[in-house]
Design an enzyme around this catalytic site. Structure first.
Site, PDB file in Angstrom:
ATOM      1  N   HIS A  51       0.826  -1.203   0.000  1.00  0.00           N
ATOM      2  CA  HIS A  51       0.000   0.000   0.000  1.00  0.00           C
ATOM      3  C   HIS A  51       0.864   1.259   0.000  1.00  0.00           C
ATOM      4  CE1 HIS A  51      -3.841  -2.183   1.577  1.00  0.00           C
ATOM      5  NE2 HIS A  51      -3.761  -2.183   0.267  1.00  0.00           N
ATOM      6  N   GLU A 136      -5.660  -7.914   3.991  1.00  0.00           N
ATOM      7  CA  GLU A 136      -5.118  -8.971   4.847  1.00  0.00           C
ATOM      8  C   GLU A 136      -6.224  -9.709   5.574  1.00  0.00           C
ATOM      9  OE1 GLU A 136      -2.472  -9.544   8.854  1.00  0.00           O
ATOM     10  OE2 GLU A 136      -1.948  -7.852   7.562  1.00  0.00           O
ATOM     11  N   SER A 234      -2.434   0.558   6.368  1.00  0.00           N
ATOM     12  CA  SER A 234      -2.904   0.411   7.745  1.00  0.00           C
ATOM     13  C   SER A 234      -1.813   0.738   8.749  1.00  0.00           C
ATOM     14  CB  SER A 234      -3.411  -1.020   7.971  1.00  0.00           C
ATOM     15  OG  SER A 234      -3.760  -1.221   9.322  1.00  0.00           O
TER      16      SER A 234
END
Length: 318
Positions: A51, A136, A234
């Site tokens: 990401h 995930e 995240s």
């Protein structure tokens, strides 16, 4: 953007250790790069490999094609699965189509998958602490049949989640969570379900743990903390939250130096800088240079955990 002042005032810049790429991210990126070298372009990648938009854009230039689902990939080109992991149905579908696929799932995420399967085989229902919709979490829940895992996102969820029937319980966690938030959720779950076992090892990965510990130290004494990372990362978002909770007067997530609002520096004499596990070091150095252009900088390297972890590449690329 504010104009650059010819009279630069002093600015202490504290640099966190560790910061930026972790071993799982480094491995995943290498898998895409080496696949392009070995098989030529294009190489397809299901979801963002990690990401970070800068990483993704660089790999696109090299010949990577990023897609949302496997059915967007042709049968005759390699496909890479992202570092976040995928449901079991994805490699099964690739195998049925006789595709060449490379699994870049972080080995620490794969460890959570193995633990989930072990608990399921032992007849336990799994409480998964994580964020709904994160790749995930989707990948971990997709390792087992529907209904085998219940997602717990918050303390409120932990207070109300119900055991399905008389099933014994186990738990697992997303690897990129806030350690403190996770500990709070686990405390509630274990108070309600005392039989929940302690994990053999914490599911939250070493890189997430180390970066959160480093940013806690950075927050103490920094007027502003800048976290380099993309908004869909995240672990990067968690670093901002951890910095604020640890006492930073202000903490911001920036994709790169161009996203800095220099008014944030008003009244700031010390800025702390760190980066999420998917953010490349050149972005951090470019941010420091942008600060140097505007201030008389004194660099301070914070001490921290030195990481030596490495993960092997798939045999076909080694």
């Amino acid at each position: 953007m504010n104009a650059i002042s010819p009279n630069r005032r002093p600015m202490n810049v504290r640099l966190a250790t560790p910061r930026g790429f972790c071993a799982g991210v480094d491995r995943a990126i290498q898998i895409v790069e080496r696949a392009i070298e070995k098989f030529g372009a294009p190489v397809y990648v299901r979801h963002e490999i990690v990401h970070n938009k800068h990483v993704v854009e660089r790999l696109k230039v090299m010949g990577a094609v990023f897609v949302k689902e496997l059915d967007e990939c042709p049968d005759d080109r390699p496909v890479v699965f992202s570092a976040h992991g995928v449901p079991k149905s994805v490699p099964a579908a690739a195998g049925a189509r006789q595709m060449l696929y490379l699994d870049a799932t972080c080995p620490l995420v794969s460890k959570v998958h193995v633990e989930a399967e072990r608990h399921h085989a032992a007849g336990r229902h799994i409480l998964l602490i994580g964020h709904a919709g994160h790749p995930e979490v989707v990948g971990t829940m997709g390792q087992l049949p529907d209904g085998a895992i219940t997602l717990v996102e918050t303390v409120e969820d932990a207070q109300t989640v119900q055991r399905p029937g008389n099933a014994p319980l186990a738990y697992a966690t997303q690897t990129t969570l806030s350690m403190d938030d996770t500990a709070e959720i686990l405390s509630v779950l274990k108070a309600r379900f005392p039989e929940l076992p302690d994990p053999h090892k914490e599911d939250i990965c070493y890189a997430t743990t180390n970066r959160q510990e480093a940013v806690k130290g950075l927050a103490d004494g920094s007027d502003l903390v800048l976290v380099v990372g993309s908004p869909n990362s995240s672990n990067s978002v968690r670093l901002v939250e951890v910095a604020l909770r640890a006492g930073a007067a202000d903490a911001r997530l920036v994709d790169d130096a161009s996203h800095v609002d220099w008014s944030w520096f008003d009244g700031v004499s010390t800025v702390g800088i760190t980066a999420g596990a998917s953010a490349p070091e050149p972005l951090i150095q470019a941010l420091i240079e942008a600060i140097r252009e505007r201030f008389d900088v004194t660099m301070i390297d914070d001490p921290g955990e030195r990481e030596t972890v490495t993960f092997k590449l798939p045999r076909v690329l080694a």
